[in-house]
Every structure is written in C-alpha cells, then in structure tokens.
Design an enzyme around this catalytic site. Structure first.
Site, PDB file in Angstrom:
ATOM      1  N   HIS A 192       3.216  51.431  -4.644  1.00 50.35           N
ATOM      2  CA  HIS A 192       2.476  50.471  -3.838  1.00 50.35           C
ATOM      3  C   HIS A 192       3.260  49.560  -3.104  1.00 50.35           C
ATOM      4  CE1 HIS A 192      -0.848  48.927  -2.324  1.00 50.35           C
ATOM      5  NE2 HIS A 192      -1.110  47.692  -2.960  1.00 50.35           N
ATOM      6  N   ARG A 204      -3.768  56.374   1.122  1.00 47.74           N
ATOM      7  CA  ARG A 204      -4.767  55.340   0.329  1.00 47.74           C
ATOM      8  C   ARG A 204      -5.296  54.074   1.466  1.00 47.74           C
ATOM      9  NH1 ARG A 204      -0.590  54.952  -3.350  1.00 47.74           N
ATOM     10  NH2 ARG A 204      -0.410  52.629  -2.904  1.00 47.74           N
ATOM     11  N   CYS A 255     -23.695  24.402   1.095  1.00 47.27           N
ATOM     12  CA  CYS A 255     -24.320  24.120  -0.393  1.00 47.27           C
ATOM     13  C   CYS A 255     -24.074  25.687  -0.859  1.00 47.27           C
ATOM     14  CB  CYS A 255     -25.599  23.608  -0.306  1.00 47.27           C
ATOM     15  SG  CYS A 255     -25.722  22.211   0.631  1.00 47.27           S
ATOM     16  N   MET A 256     -24.737  25.620  -2.092  1.00 41.07           N
ATOM     17  CA  MET A 256     -24.814  26.778  -2.882  1.00 41.07           C
ATOM     18  C   MET A 256     -25.768  27.923  -2.195  1.00 41.07           C
ATOM     19  SD  MET A 256     -26.185  27.678  -6.810  1.00 41.07           S
ATOM     20  CE  MET A 256     -24.852  26.521  -7.622  1.00 41.07           C
TER      21      MET A 256
HETATM   22  C1  LIG Z   1      -3.072  50.713  -5.106  1.00 43.16           C
HETATM   23  C2  LIG Z   1      -3.557  50.536  -3.969  1.00 43.16           C
HETATM   24  N1  LIG Z   1      -3.780  51.432  -2.658  1.00 43.16           N
HETATM   25  C3  LIG Z   1      -4.037  51.260  -1.696  1.00 43.16           C
HETATM   26  C4  LIG Z   1      -4.908  49.835  -1.499  1.00 43.16           C
HETATM   27  C5  LIG Z   1      -5.368  49.761  -0.157  1.00 43.16           C
HETATM   28  O1  LIG Z   1      -4.812  48.827   0.785  1.00 43.16           O
HETATM   29  P1  LIG Z   1      -5.397  48.256   2.056  1.00 43.16           P
HETATM   30  O2  LIG Z   1      -6.732  47.659   1.875  1.00 43.16           O
HETATM   31  O3  LIG Z   1      -4.429  47.323   2.250  1.00 43.16           O
HETATM   32  O4  LIG Z   1      -5.451  49.545   2.888  1.00 43.16           O
HETATM   33  C6  LIG Z   1      -4.865  49.059  -2.602  1.00 43.16           C
HETATM   34  C7  LIG Z   1      -5.489  47.665  -2.183  1.00 43.16           C
HETATM   35  O5  LIG Z   1      -5.387  46.712  -2.367  1.00 43.16           O
HETATM   36  C8  LIG Z   1      -4.544  49.183  -3.404  1.00 43.16           C
HETATM   37  O6  LIG Z   1      -4.469  48.249  -4.660  1.00 43.16           O
END
Ligand SMILES: Cc1ncc(COP(=O)(O)O)c(C=O)c1O
Length: 387
Positions: A167, A223, A314-315
């Site tokens: 990541h 991702r 407020c809430m």
């Molecule tokens: C392991 C992992 N991959 C991909 C993502 C997607 O990231 P983004 O929303 O910046 O595209 C996240 C989001 O935090 C993540 O934790």
C-alpha cells in the site's frame, strides 16, 4: 434494522450513472489491470451493498473491504464475487472468514500459520494475499522477510498465494520520491520471487492516486476507492481526470424565525446577530455526520445561494442565516453536498472547512440518512430506489 421513513426530508442520493463514468476513467487509466473496487466503510458512506451490486453491473467482480464483518454483510446480501479483507484481522475471525469464502490479506508469519490451521486437510488450497510494507509503516511483512515466510509449509499444503500487495502512503503528494522508492522496493521483491520461479496471479499496489499518477504501479490489479465516488486528493497540476462526485446530500428548511441584533443562535451563544436576521433551522446535525466543526464555518445552498451556518451545529439540527435571500419558506430544499442552480458544494469543500479529507466527510454520513439510488441509464435518471 433502522429504516427512515420516506417522508424524512434528509437524504443522500447516489447517481449510478456518475459511478459508471468514474469506473470508465478507472478502466482507461488502469489499462490491462483488473479492478478491485474498494467498498469498505459502507462504500465510503455510499451504501456497500447497493454500490457493490451497481459495480457488478459494470462488470467489476472483485471487491475490497476492511473487516470480516463487512465481507460477511456482502455475502449475506447475496454477493458471490471475490471479496478481499484488507484490514487487520485476528485468528479468532478466521473460521468465519473461511466459512464465508472471503480472501484474507495476511501480513505476519503467525497469522499465516494460524490461518493455515483453519483449512481442513484434503481441501483444495485456499487463496490468500500477502502484504508487504514498502514504506506505509502500517501492516505488512518487511520485504526482506518474505522469502522466509514463503518457506512455511502452509504454502506447500493448505494455502495458495493468489496475491501479493503493498500500500502506497504518499501517492497523492506532488513530491514523488517516497512513492517511487516504495514501488522500487515492491518491484525488487517481485524480481526476487520471479528468480525463484514463483508466479503470483494478482499483484497490486495502486490506490486511486497511484492509478492516476503512477503507471508503474498498475501491475495486474488496481484498488480504486475514492475515485469511484468522484473525488481525489491530488493537486490540480497532476492532470487528474474529471471525476464526478456521485453523492448529493440534502435536507430541507424545517423552521424559520427572526432574531434581533444582540440575540443569539444555538448552544453557548457563539453566533450573536449584528443585524435583524432570518434564521432557518435544518433537521440535520452531527449525529447525521454534519460535523460540529462546521459551526460558524460551513455553508449550505438554499434558494440557489451559498449561505452560512450560524451558531453551533447541534446533534440533530443546524441553523443557517437566510437573511440575504428573499422568499425562503419552510420545506425549501437545502443542499449540504451537491448542486443548486449555479452553485455547488462538494465533500472537498466540507473537508477544507473542517480540516480533513473528503474520505472522512463521506464515511461520516450517518445511518439516520437514507441513501437513495438513481439507477444507471434510466430515462432522464428519474427512477429512485430506496436503500
Ligand atoms: C489497502 C487499501 N487499498 C486501496 C485503498 C483505496 O484507496 P483510495 O480510496 O485512496 O483509492 C485503500 C483505502 O484506504 C486501502 O486501505
């Protein structure tokens, strides 16, 4: 489960045509790579089940969640596709994870051993992903420890290494040095595995910012999270695609009243009128995710104008100074995120007013706010499904 009534004036509507456009941007940039859509945290507040189903219609068949429970919730709603559990897990969750055919991301030797112990002998090898930490400083095996980890007998018997991931911690920064060094570490780890004759079907590193900025990060799977929902945190200069926010958050004016100079609004009297003023009360508060930090800082759209939040949020209620707009009436629409006339407020605006990122704004939209879905490709986008 709690179901707000249809007459409830506050809602978040999600435009699935805009989602499809954002997916098209992902696909164009991701080139040959397959797409795993990140739908953790209730699909960044947009509704995990509905977003996942909409993405399936767009031919996406891999999904990423943070927790085992998020994965189980998708299974319970009938989603059969691959679901990767990307967050931290503990061995006590592994039997449930296997029972629901979720794919774990493992990031330590003891977790690999504990997970392998769950797989009944004689069953076909269970797919797992391993995470290496190339510079995020969070979860992951140090790259130099990976060869030893792969020597574990688990990888000769119960487990199949389907994926290797890392990541990136800084891909949205103008400064590229750290990301390039993370990618170089990832690549050299892969090179060493290839030299040993190991091939891994799914290799993945790229979040949204990396998909946009770092073609070298694409590998066989990407991702994306935030870009699916229409946002990014890159600077203007990076030439990011024209993503379209998919969520509109609205409520209505529930009450109007006039106050005189010297009179105050809301808790602790942080707003005191300096002129005769007309104040609108909106039925939305920090319990709905409209953050208290927006007190005397945020704006909303009413009557096509951008108007200031006055006094403490407020809430369950927020007050807005509507003195400068003629003809505001009880029942008028108030936009918290979205467009009205020529004006627009985005989650990025809210984020800047409360010194955070659009991710947090979207994830915080509360369970009291019903999500409504405008289907993809419906005539004039009029049909609305309730969540
Ligand atoms: C392991 C992992 N991959 C991909 C993502 C997607 O990231 P983004 O929303 O910046 O595209 C996240 C989001 O935090 C993540 O934790």
């Amino acid at each position: 489960m709690y179901q707000p009534s249809e007459s409830f004036p506050t809602s978040a509507s999600v435009d699935l045509t805009a989602l499809a456009r954002n997916v098209a941007h992902v696909r164009r940039l991701a080139a040959h790579a397959d797409v795993l859509a990140v739908v953790k945290a209730n699909a960044y507040g947009h509704g995990a089940v509905e977003i996942t189903r909409a993405l399936q219609q767009l031919a996406i068949h891999r999904f990423g969640v943070a927790t085992v429970d998020e994965g189980i919730a998708l299974r319970h709603s009938g989603i059969q596709d691959a679901i990767l559990v990307m967050g931290a897990t503990v061995p006590a969750q592994f039997s449930e994870l296997v029972a629901h055919r979720l794919t774990p991301v493992l990031y330590r030797a003891d977790l690999v051993a504990a997970f392998a112990a769950q797989i009944p002998s004689g069953s076909s090898p269970y797919p797992v992903h391993l995470k290496i930490d190339t510079g995020m400083g969070r979860l992951g095996v140090p790259p130099q420890d990976l060869p030893e980890l792969l020597e574990q007998s688990a990888f000769r018997t119960g487990l199949r290494l389907e994926g290797l991931m890392t990541h990136l911690s800084d891909a949205d920064n103008d400064e590229a040095e750290h990301t390039e060094s993370q990618l170089a570490r990832f690549q050299s780890t892969l090179d060493r595995l290839h030299q040993r004759g190991l091939t891994i079907p799914l290799v993945h590193a790229a979040n949204s910012a990396a998909i946009i900025r770092y073609p070298a990060s694409l590998y066989s799977l990407v991702r994306p999270g935030i870009m699916l929902y229409g946002y990014h945190t890159l600077s203007r200069e990076t030439g990011a695609p024209d993503l379209q926010p998919i969520l509109t958050w609205k409520t209505c004016v529930a009450h109007l009243h006039r106050i005189q100079p010297g009179e105050s609004v809301s808790y602790n009297r942080t707003f005191i009128a300096s002129r005769p003023s007309r104040i609108a009360v909106l039925p939305i508060g920090y319990a709905d995710g409209y953050n208290r930090a927006l007190s005397n800082r945020g704006s909303v759209l009413i009557g096509g104008r951008r108007l200031p939040v006055v006094g403490r949020v407020c809430m369950d209620m927020t007050m807005v100074d509507v003195t400068d707009v003629q003809g505001v009436r009880v029942g008028d629409e108030a936009i918290l995120i979205g467009r009205q006339g020529t004006e627009r407020i985005t989650a990025a605006d809210l984020a800047s007013w409360q010194q955070t990122i659009p991710y947090e704004i979207l994830c915080a939209i509360g369970t009291r706010v019903p999500r409504r879905y405008v289907p993809h490709a419906s005539p004039a986008g009029t049909a609305v499904q309730e969540s």
